[in-house]
Motif scaffolding. Structure first.
Motif, PDB file in Angstrom:
ATOM      1  N   ALA A  85       0.827  -1.210   0.000  1.00  0.00           N
ATOM      2  CA  ALA A  85       0.000   0.000   0.000  1.00  0.00           C
ATOM      3  C   ALA A  85       0.859   1.256   0.000  1.00  0.00           C
ATOM      4  O   ALA A  85       0.581   2.208  -0.745  1.00  0.00           O
ATOM      5  CB  ALA A  85      -0.934  -0.019   1.201  1.00  0.00           C
ATOM      6  N   GLU A  86       1.922   1.283   0.839  1.00  0.00           N
ATOM      7  CA  GLU A  86       2.749   2.492   0.888  1.00  0.00           C
ATOM      8  C   GLU A  86       3.548   2.673  -0.399  1.00  0.00           C
ATOM      9  O   GLU A  86       4.014   3.771  -0.700  1.00  0.00           O
ATOM     10  CB  GLU A  86       3.682   2.474   2.105  1.00  0.00           C
ATOM     11  CG  GLU A  86       4.829   1.494   2.022  1.00  0.00           C
ATOM     12  CD  GLU A  86       5.799   1.582   3.191  1.00  0.00           C
ATOM     13  OE1 GLU A  86       5.666   2.513   4.004  1.00  0.00           O
ATOM     14  OE2 GLU A  86       6.694   0.721   3.274  1.00  0.00           O
ATOM     15  N   SER A  87       3.728   1.564  -1.160  1.00  0.00           N
ATOM     16  CA  SER A  87       4.433   1.633  -2.437  1.00  0.00           C
ATOM     17  C   SER A  87       3.495   1.931  -3.600  1.00  0.00           C
ATOM     18  O   SER A  87       3.940   1.995  -4.752  1.00  0.00           O
ATOM     19  CB  SER A  87       5.154   0.305  -2.703  1.00  0.00           C
ATOM     20  OG  SER A  87       6.054   0.002  -1.655  1.00  0.00           O
ATOM     21  N   ASN A  88       2.183   2.090  -3.291  1.00  0.00           N
ATOM     22  CA  ASN A  88       1.164   2.346  -4.313  1.00  0.00           C
ATOM     23  C   ASN A  88       1.128   1.234  -5.358  1.00  0.00           C
ATOM     24  O   ASN A  88       1.001   1.481  -6.566  1.00  0.00           O
ATOM     25  CB  ASN A  88       1.404   3.706  -4.987  1.00  0.00           C
ATOM     26  CG  ASN A  88       1.215   4.857  -4.036  1.00  0.00           C
ATOM     27  OD1 ASN A  88       0.249   4.899  -3.269  1.00  0.00           O
ATOM     28  ND2 ASN A  88       2.155   5.798  -4.050  1.00  0.00           N
ATOM     29  N   MET A  89       1.258   0.000  -4.874  1.00  0.00           N
ATOM     30  CA  MET A  89       1.218  -1.161  -5.762  1.00  0.00           C
ATOM     31  C   MET A  89       0.168  -2.137  -5.246  1.00  0.00           C
ATOM     32  O   MET A  89      -0.072  -2.212  -4.035  1.00  0.00           O
ATOM     33  CB  MET A  89       2.584  -1.837  -5.821  1.00  0.00           C
ATOM     34  CG  MET A  89       3.681  -0.979  -6.440  1.00  0.00           C
ATOM     35  SD  MET A  89       5.263  -1.833  -6.530  1.00  0.00           S
ATOM     36  CE  MET A  89       6.292  -0.540  -7.223  1.00  0.00           C
ATOM     37  N   PRO A  90      -0.479  -2.880  -6.137  1.00  0.00           N
ATOM     38  CA  PRO A  90      -1.512  -3.815  -5.696  1.00  0.00           C
ATOM     39  C   PRO A  90      -0.928  -4.964  -4.891  1.00  0.00           C
ATOM     40  O   PRO A  90       0.227  -5.366  -5.094  1.00  0.00           O
ATOM     41  CB  PRO A  90      -2.116  -4.315  -7.013  1.00  0.00           C
ATOM     42  CG  PRO A  90      -1.044  -4.104  -8.031  1.00  0.00           C
ATOM     43  CD  PRO A  90      -0.312  -2.868  -7.602  1.00  0.00           C
ATOM     44  N   VAL A  91      -1.725  -5.510  -3.970  1.00  0.00           N
ATOM     45  CA  VAL A  91      -1.315  -6.688  -3.210  1.00  0.00           C
ATOM     46  C   VAL A  91      -1.223  -7.868  -4.179  1.00  0.00           C
ATOM     47  O   VAL A  91      -2.179  -8.164  -4.901  1.00  0.00           O
ATOM     48  CB  VAL A  91      -2.322  -6.982  -2.080  1.00  0.00           C
ATOM     49  CG1 VAL A  91      -1.975  -8.289  -1.384  1.00  0.00           C
ATOM     50  CG2 VAL A  91      -2.337  -5.823  -1.080  1.00  0.00           C
ATOM     51  N   PRO A  92      -0.090  -8.532  -4.250  1.00  0.00           N
ATOM     52  CA  PRO A  92       0.071  -9.604  -5.243  1.00  0.00           C
ATOM     53  C   PRO A  92      -0.776 -10.829  -4.915  1.00  0.00           C
ATOM     54  O   PRO A  92      -1.045 -11.131  -3.750  1.00  0.00           O
ATOM     55  CB  PRO A  92       1.564  -9.933  -5.161  1.00  0.00           C
ATOM     56  CG  PRO A  92       1.991  -9.463  -3.808  1.00  0.00           C
ATOM     57  CD  PRO A  92       1.135  -8.293  -3.475  1.00  0.00           C
ATOM     58  N   THR A  93      -1.174 -11.527  -5.951  1.00  0.00           N
ATOM     59  CA  THR A  93      -1.921 -12.776  -5.782  1.00  0.00           C
ATOM     60  C   THR A  93      -0.990 -13.988  -5.800  1.00  0.00           C
ATOM     61  O   THR A  93      -1.383 -15.081  -5.418  1.00  0.00           O
ATOM     62  CB  THR A  93      -2.970 -12.925  -6.887  1.00  0.00           C
ATOM     63  OG1 THR A  93      -2.321 -12.854  -8.162  1.00  0.00           O
ATOM     64  CG2 THR A  93      -4.007 -11.817  -6.797  1.00  0.00           C
TER      65      THR A  93
END
Length: 285
Positions: A85-93
């Motif tokens: 979240a702090e990296s502005n990236m989606p949580v990986p699946t």
């Protein structure tokens, strides 16, 4: 056991921490803390040694990286949801994998170089997993049987090179000294649960990262099993399992990055503490 490598860069010898916290020389019993020396049978043999009978090592000796002759460093990106979240990236699946060059490896207290022209050098405290047995297509249920032990990793990163320069992440992760390992390789029998370890990192005395491995998206067993589907893991390989929130890139209201003349301290519970100074790398290095 807590295994170490001690001595000048490139000339490290194997050692073990005794019950009083002193380093004992393992040279007579082990060529190096590396490769097949990390196999379960060898670790059992070392555990049976009388540590008090081994030679003492001087207290002011340099500690090298706690694993030698590393074949590969496999890293897991975005393995904590709040860091994603702090990296502005989606949580990986699925686990996000990348490599760190083995030439980036250095000792736990060696200086960290700030590359010429670098503007966004960042810190990441991580749990390192050291492989002890060849692992290929292993199940999650048996994955930890292939682990020799654990260590602290500082996954130092140049964010502009990682994110803004195109291609893979590796180029932002692999500058010399961007992979301090140690101080110790703690054998897996001493770590009851790798998913219950506190971790922290400070820069110049300010605490930026506070986390615990229980908040990993993909736990250690899952990561080892997953990686082994795509490549064999060899004795002495290192897996860096991701970082909790608090990296410089995620600071508010503005990112905070490293510059020469600072000091990092970081630790994972039970695995010891690292301490590094940041220094400017020579332009012609």
């Amino acid at each position: 056991m807590k295994l170490v490598r001690w001595g000048s860069q490139g000339n490290e010898k194997p050692g073990v921490i005794d019950h009083a916290g002193r380093i004992r020389d393992l040279s007579g019993a082990l060529p190096d803390v590396a490769g097949n020396g990390l196999a379960t049978a060898n670790l059992r043999r070392l555990a049976a040694l009388d540590l008090d009978a081994l030679p003492l090592v001087p207290t002011d000796v340099r500690l090298g990286p706690c694993v030698g002759q590393v074949g590969k460093i496999v890293c897991v990106g975005l393995n904590y949801s709040d860091h994603a979240a702090e990296s502005n990236m989606p949580v990986p699946t699925e686990p996000v994998l990348f490599f760190k060059a083995t030439s980036a490896i250095c000792g736990p207290h060696d200086d960290v170089l700030i590359p010429p022209g670098a503007q966004k050098v960042d810190w990441e405290v991580e749990l390192g997993v050291v492989i002890g047995e060849e692992a290929r297509n292993v199940s999650r249920e048996r994955a930890l049987d292939y682990v020799a032990g654990y260590c602290v990793v500082n996954d130092v990163s140049e964010r502009a090179w990682q994110i803004e320069r195109g291609g893979q992440w590796d180029k932002g992760k692999s500058y010399d000294t961007f992979a301090p390992l140690g101080p110790w390789l703690v054998t897996r029998d001493e770590i009851a649960d790798p998913q219950a370890l506190d971790m922290w990192l400070e820069v110049d005395g300010k605490r930026y990262q506070n986390g615990n491995t229980r908040t990993m998206i993909f736990d250690v067993a899952t990561v080892v099993s997953y990686i082994s589907q795509f490549m064999s893991l060899q004795p002495g390989d290192v897996i860096s399992t991701g970082t909790p929130p608090g990296v410089g890139m995620g600071q508010k209201p503005a990112p905070v990055y490293l510059h020469a003349g600072q000091t990092m301290r970081l630790s994972v519970s039970g695995l010891g503490e690292q301490r590094q100074r940041t220094v400017a790398a020579p332009a012609n290095a």
